[in-house]
Design a protein around this motif. Structure first.
Motif, PDB file in Angstrom:
ATOM      1  N   CYS A 122      -2.329  10.039 -11.099  1.00 64.64           N
ATOM      2  CA  CYS A 122      -2.459   8.582 -11.094  1.00 64.64           C
ATOM      3  C   CYS A 122      -3.115   8.179  -9.777  1.00 64.64           C
ATOM      4  O   CYS A 122      -2.750   8.723  -8.730  1.00 64.64           O
ATOM      5  CB  CYS A 122      -1.083   7.920 -11.224  1.00 64.64           C
ATOM      6  SG  CYS A 122      -1.224   6.114 -11.280  1.00 64.64           S
ATOM      7  N   CYS A 139      -2.732   5.436  -8.327  1.00 61.04           N
ATOM      8  CA  CYS A 139      -1.909   4.421  -7.657  1.00 61.04           C
ATOM      9  C   CYS A 139      -0.637   5.043  -7.088  1.00 61.04           C
ATOM     10  O   CYS A 139      -0.268   6.172  -7.412  1.00 61.04           O
ATOM     11  CB  CYS A 139      -1.524   3.312  -8.640  1.00 61.04           C
ATOM     12  SG  CYS A 139      -2.965   2.466  -9.314  1.00 61.04           S
ATOM     13  N   ALA A 140       0.010   4.273  -6.249  1.00 63.22           N
ATOM     14  CA  ALA A 140       1.329   4.650  -5.717  1.00 63.22           C
ATOM     15  C   ALA A 140       2.147   3.363  -5.716  1.00 63.22           C
ATOM     16  O   ALA A 140       2.483   2.817  -4.659  1.00 63.22           O
ATOM     17  CB  ALA A 140       1.196   5.226  -4.321  1.00 63.22           C
ATOM     18  N   CYS A 141       2.431   2.868  -6.919  1.00 62.55           N
ATOM     19  CA  CYS A 141       3.092   1.561  -7.043  1.00 62.55           C
ATOM     20  C   CYS A 141       4.453   1.567  -6.341  1.00 62.55           C
ATOM     21  O   CYS A 141       5.206   2.543  -6.453  1.00 62.55           O
ATOM     22  CB  CYS A 141       3.282   1.203  -8.510  1.00 62.55           C
ATOM     23  SG  CYS A 141       1.733   1.036  -9.404  1.00 62.55           S
ATOM     24  N   PHE A 179       6.948   0.093  -7.208  1.00 60.05           N
ATOM     25  CA  PHE A 179       8.027   0.025  -8.198  1.00 60.05           C
ATOM     26  C   PHE A 179       8.001   1.210  -9.167  1.00 60.05           C
ATOM     27  O   PHE A 179       8.729   1.222 -10.156  1.00 60.05           O
ATOM     28  CB  PHE A 179       7.896  -1.273  -9.012  1.00 60.05           C
ATOM     29  CG  PHE A 179       6.509  -1.475  -9.561  1.00 60.05           C
ATOM     30  CD1 PHE A 179       6.108  -0.836 -10.714  1.00 60.05           C
ATOM     31  CD2 PHE A 179       5.592  -2.263  -8.879  1.00 60.05           C
ATOM     32  CE1 PHE A 179       4.822  -0.986 -11.208  1.00 60.05           C
ATOM     33  CE2 PHE A 179       4.295  -2.430  -9.371  1.00 60.05           C
ATOM     34  CZ  PHE A 179       3.916  -1.787 -10.528  1.00 60.05           C
ATOM     35  N   CYS A 180       7.159   2.213  -8.913  1.00 59.70           N
ATOM     36  CA  CYS A 180       6.980   3.300  -9.888  1.00 59.70           C
ATOM     37  C   CYS A 180       8.307   4.003 -10.165  1.00 59.70           C
ATOM     38  O   CYS A 180       8.992   4.439  -9.243  1.00 59.70           O
ATOM     39  CB  CYS A 180       5.953   4.308  -9.384  1.00 59.70           C
ATOM     40  SG  CYS A 180       5.610   5.602 -10.598  1.00 59.70           S
ATOM     41  N   ARG A 223       8.787   6.812 -11.123  1.00 59.17           N
ATOM     42  CA  ARG A 223       8.772   8.228 -10.750  1.00 59.17           C
ATOM     43  C   ARG A 223       9.411   8.471  -9.380  1.00 59.17           C
ATOM     44  O   ARG A 223       9.735   9.594  -9.047  1.00 59.17           O
ATOM     45  CB  ARG A 223       7.328   8.757 -10.731  1.00 59.17           C
ATOM     46  CG  ARG A 223       6.600   8.518 -12.034  1.00 59.17           C
ATOM     47  CD  ARG A 223       5.256   9.178 -12.052  1.00 59.17           C
ATOM     48  NE  ARG A 223       4.394   8.753 -10.962  1.00 59.17           N
ATOM     49  CZ  ARG A 223       3.182   9.207 -10.764  1.00 59.17           C
ATOM     50  NH1 ARG A 223       2.681  10.118 -11.596  1.00 59.17           N
ATOM     51  NH2 ARG A 223       2.444   8.774  -9.773  1.00 59.17           N
ATOM     52  N   GLY A 282       2.428   9.324 -15.590  1.00 55.02           N
ATOM     53  CA  GLY A 282       1.124   9.349 -14.940  1.00 55.02           C
ATOM     54  C   GLY A 282       0.216   8.397 -15.688  1.00 55.02           C
ATOM     55  O   GLY A 282       0.641   7.726 -16.623  1.00 55.02           O
ATOM     56  N   ASN A 327      -2.708   1.539 -16.289  1.00 55.30           N
ATOM     57  CA  ASN A 327      -2.857   0.647 -15.137  1.00 55.30           C
ATOM     58  C   ASN A 327      -4.200  -0.088 -15.178  1.00 55.30           C
ATOM     59  O   ASN A 327      -4.485  -0.909 -14.302  1.00 55.30           O
ATOM     60  CB  ASN A 327      -2.691   1.413 -13.814  1.00 55.30           C
ATOM     61  CG  ASN A 327      -3.684   2.570 -13.672  1.00 55.30           C
ATOM     62  OD1 ASN A 327      -4.754   2.561 -14.250  1.00 55.30           O
ATOM     63  ND2 ASN A 327      -3.301   3.569 -12.885  1.00 55.30           N
TER      64      ASN A 327
END
Ligand code: SF4
Length: 207
Positions: free
Chosen positions: A23, A25-27, A29-30, A32, A79, A108
Motif C-alpha cells: 500500500c 499509504c500509512a493511514c 487509522f489503518c 493493520r 493492503g 484508497n
C-alpha cells in the motif's frame, strides 16, 4: 507478526479477497496497526502476494452452496488491491465467468498513481462497484491522515480516479467513517461526491 496465505475470508455475508499487503499509504487509522486479522479470518499478513493461480485454487475450494450465499465478492484485504492490478483484473474476470457474482473493489483511490496510468478503463465489465476512501473533504487533512508516498498530488488524483470510474463502473461510492469527521465535513463530502457524480456513504468502522 503471524503470516498466513489467507486469500479468501468472509465479512458480513460477503467473500473478501486478500491479494497483497502493499500500500502506498500509512493511514493513521489503518487497522493493520492494531490487528492482524478480521473477525473470522486467520492472519491477513501474507507470506507473499497472492498469485492468480492461488486465487483460482482458493475459489475452487469453496463449495457451490457456500459460494451461492455470498452477495458480493470484495477485493479488499490487508493492503491496496490495485497494487496487484493484474491479478485483480484476471481474478474479477474469473469470478464473473464462473460465479456471476457482483465484484467490488475497496480502494484508497490511488490505483492510477500506483500503476502509472489511468486504470479506470480496465475495470469496465469486470467490476460492479468501486468504493473509494475519501476520509475527509480537506486536501491538507487528507495528506496528514493517509500519509501517501505520492505526496500532495494524492487527494486530487483520488478524486480524478473517482470521476474516471463513473465512465466505466456502474456504482462508484466514496466513503467516510461514521463519527470521525464533523457533520459540516460530511456535508462538504456530499458536495464533492455530487460534483463528481458518485454516491456518498458514511460507513461504520471496519466495513
Ligand atoms: S489505504 Fe488502507 S491499507 Fe493502506 S494504509 Fe490506509 S487504511 Fe491501511
Amino acid at each position: 507478526m503471524k503470516k498466513a496465505m489467507t486469500i479468501l475470508y468472509e465479512v458480513h455475508g460477503n467473500l473478501y479477497v486478500n491479494l497483497t499487503n502493499k500500500c502506498p499509504c500509512a493511514c493513521t487509522f489503518c487497522l493493520r496497526q492494531t490487528r492482524d486479522h478480521m473477525e473470522e479470518s486467520d492472519s491477513l499478513w501474507l507470506e507473499h502476494d497472492t498469485t492468480y493461480e492461488e486465487l483460482v485454487e482458493a475459489l475452487q475450494q469453496i463449495d457451490a452452496a457456500t459460494m451461492e450465499h455470498y452477495q458480493e465478492v470484495v477485493f479488499c484485504g490487508f493492503g491496496e488491491p490495485t497494487e496487484a492490478l493484474d491479478v485483480l483484473l484476471r481474478g474479477a474476470a474469473y469470478i464473473k465467468e464462473h460465479y456471476h457474482k457482483p465484484v467490488r473493489i475497496n480502494t484508497n483511490g490511488l490505483g492510477s498513481l500506483i500503476n502509472g496510468e489511468d486504470i479506470a478503463p480496465k475495470l469496465a465489465g469486470l467490476v460492479d462497484t468501486v468504493s473509494i476512501s475519501l476520509n475527509t473533504p480537506d486536501a491538507e487533512e487528507y495528506h496528514k491522515l493517509v500519509r501517501s508516498k505520492f505526496g500532495d498530488q494524492s487527494f486530487s488524483a483520488m478524486l480524478q480516479f473517482a470521476k474516471e470510474c463513473t465512465k466505466y463502473v456502474p456504482h462508484v461510492v466514496m466513503t467516510t467513517v461514521d463519527t470521525t469527521i464533523s457533520h459540516e465535513d460530511e456535508a462538504a463530502c456530499q458536495k464533492i461526491c455530487d460534483e463528481l457524480g458518485v454516491k456518498y456513504r458514511i460507513r461504520p468502522w471496519e466495513d
